[in-house]
Design a protein around this motif. Sequence first.
Motif, short mmCIF file in Angstrom:
data_model
loop_
_atom_site.label_atom_id
_atom_site.label_comp_id
_atom_site.label_asym_id
_atom_site.label_seq_id
_atom_site.Cartn_x
_atom_site.Cartn_y
_atom_site.Cartn_z
N PRO A 1 14.55 28.89 26.16
CA PRO A 1 15.11 29.76 25.65
C PRO A 1 14.47 30.63 24.24
O PRO A 1 13.66 30.65 23.55
CB PRO A 1 16.05 29.20 24.93
N ILE A 2 14.86 31.77 24.48
CA ILE A 2 14.19 32.56 23.29
C ILE A 2 15.19 32.50 22.10
O ILE A 2 14.40 31.93 20.76
CB ILE A 2 14.63 34.34 23.63
N ALA A 3 16.28 32.26 21.76
CA ALA A 3 16.89 31.47 20.64
C ALA A 3 17.34 30.07 20.85
O ALA A 3 18.02 29.69 21.63
CB ALA A 3 17.68 32.39 20.22
N GLY A 4 17.52 30.13 19.89
CA GLY A 4 18.35 28.21 19.93
C GLY A 4 19.45 28.49 19.03
O GLY A 4 20.22 29.58 18.94
N PRO A 5 20.05 27.41 18.98
CA PRO A 5 21.65 27.28 18.24
C PRO A 5 21.30 27.12 16.74
O PRO A 5 20.06 27.34 15.87
CB PRO A 5 21.83 25.48 18.15
N GLU A 6 22.73 27.76 16.08
CA GLU A 6 22.42 28.19 14.47
C GLU A 6 22.82 27.77 13.79
O GLU A 6 23.65 26.89 14.05
CB GLU A 6 23.17 29.39 14.75
N LEU A 7 22.29 27.82 12.53
CA LEU A 7 22.67 27.07 11.59
C LEU A 7 24.91 27.03 11.33
O LEU A 7 25.47 28.05 11.53
CB LEU A 7 22.34 27.18 10.44
N SER A 8 25.42 26.02 11.13
CA SER A 8 25.97 26.13 11.54
C SER A 8 27.38 25.18 10.52
O SER A 8 26.52 24.15 10.56
CB SER A 8 27.21 25.44 12.50
N SER A 9 28.09 24.35 10.06
CA SER A 9 28.61 23.20 9.54
C SER A 9 28.80 21.87 10.32
O SER A 9 28.70 20.86 9.86
CB SER A 9 30.15 23.88 8.99
N ASN A 10 28.61 21.50 11.37
CA ASN A 10 28.18 20.88 12.34
C ASN A 10 26.86 20.19 12.62
O ASN A 10 26.70 20.00 13.87
CB ASN A 10 29.33 20.67 13.42
N ARG A 11 26.04 21.26 12.63
CA ARG A 11 24.06 21.39 12.73
C ARG A 11 23.50 21.65 11.91
O ARG A 11 23.79 22.59 10.93
CB ARG A 11 24.13 21.59 13.76
N SER A 12 22.23 20.99 11.42
CA SER A 12 21.37 20.77 10.03
C SER A 12 20.56 21.86 10.75
O SER A 12 20.03 21.60 12.36
CB SER A 12 21.04 19.83 9.21
#
Length: 342
Positions: free
Chosen positions: A17-28
């Motif tokens: 993937p070119i982009a991954g998950p973004e920071l949020s309240s449920n992932r560090s």
Amino acid sequence: MNIHTGTSQSKSNWERPIAGPELSSNRSQADIDLWWSLIDRVIETATTNGWTKAEVARRCGMADGTFSQWVSGKYNGRLDKQNQTVRQWLEEVEDQTAFAASIPQSPTFLKTQTAREVVETLNWAQITSDFVIVTLAAGMGKTIACRHYCATHPHAYLATVSPHTKTVHAMLVELAAELNVQEHNPAKLTRAIGKKLERIGSGTLLIVDEAQNLVDDAINQLRHFVDIYGCGVALVGNDEVYGRFTNRSEGRSYAQLKRRIGKRLNRQKPLKQDLETFIAAWGVSDPAAIKLLAGIGSKGGALGQIDKTMKLAAMLALGRGEDVGVKHIETAWRNRDVEDIA
């Protein structure tokens, strides 16, 4: 969990993937960094084994939709839980792959005296378009010799029958698959195989392994191929194959079959030189170990007994950081619990 190669996928199916998950309240950030690491391992493992995304999802116990979102970096739920699921699965796959790689490989085709005689018998059948029988006891390498022959001789085909494929039609289906004959009408299958044999021409050999499973009419059908289409046929199996000819004489078909047997190779015990060749292929040189393995190989199962015992002995020695010796072979034989050491 079985490791096997399935249908390979295009590289685009497993592009990073070119982009991954973004920071949020449920992932560090640690969750995201781990996700990137896992993605690379998943792509490598799946590509190596030819697994689809749906198959990877099934293997790691994740719903297709959830895995599709996770692998694309678009999963909105808690990333740590899905990361843990994938990581555990990868560790299991990698552990099993490492274990499989540590298991010693059996020797490849060896030119033992018996193997040479099998090859000579098959060659006779192919060159002379004759009907031959090869009957060897279990574990003496008849199947390996037949496979080697087909791999090194053009127009030689090997079909293996079982108690479930012993009838005339089931045997014909197996032969058709080996000959790449496409015919869905059972009534036309014999003729379709015959036409393929005609197109191939003289010098064709049909090898039927585990032939003791065949019913009498199936063997008679093979005689028909010899008579009408001029191909060679080799019945390969245990002594039951020939027993039906020596113990029965009634009926025209038996007389026809008996007189068409051009050559028979029969051996019910391994030759001493065969055992020595096989043991040497395992790299065993200690006289005491050779004697022990020769005794094991003289039992039912012959070379197969040596093979299984040496694999286990090699694993025992590897675990202790030692070279394979008599003590490992003795322990392996006892652990297999086949029978007492002679």
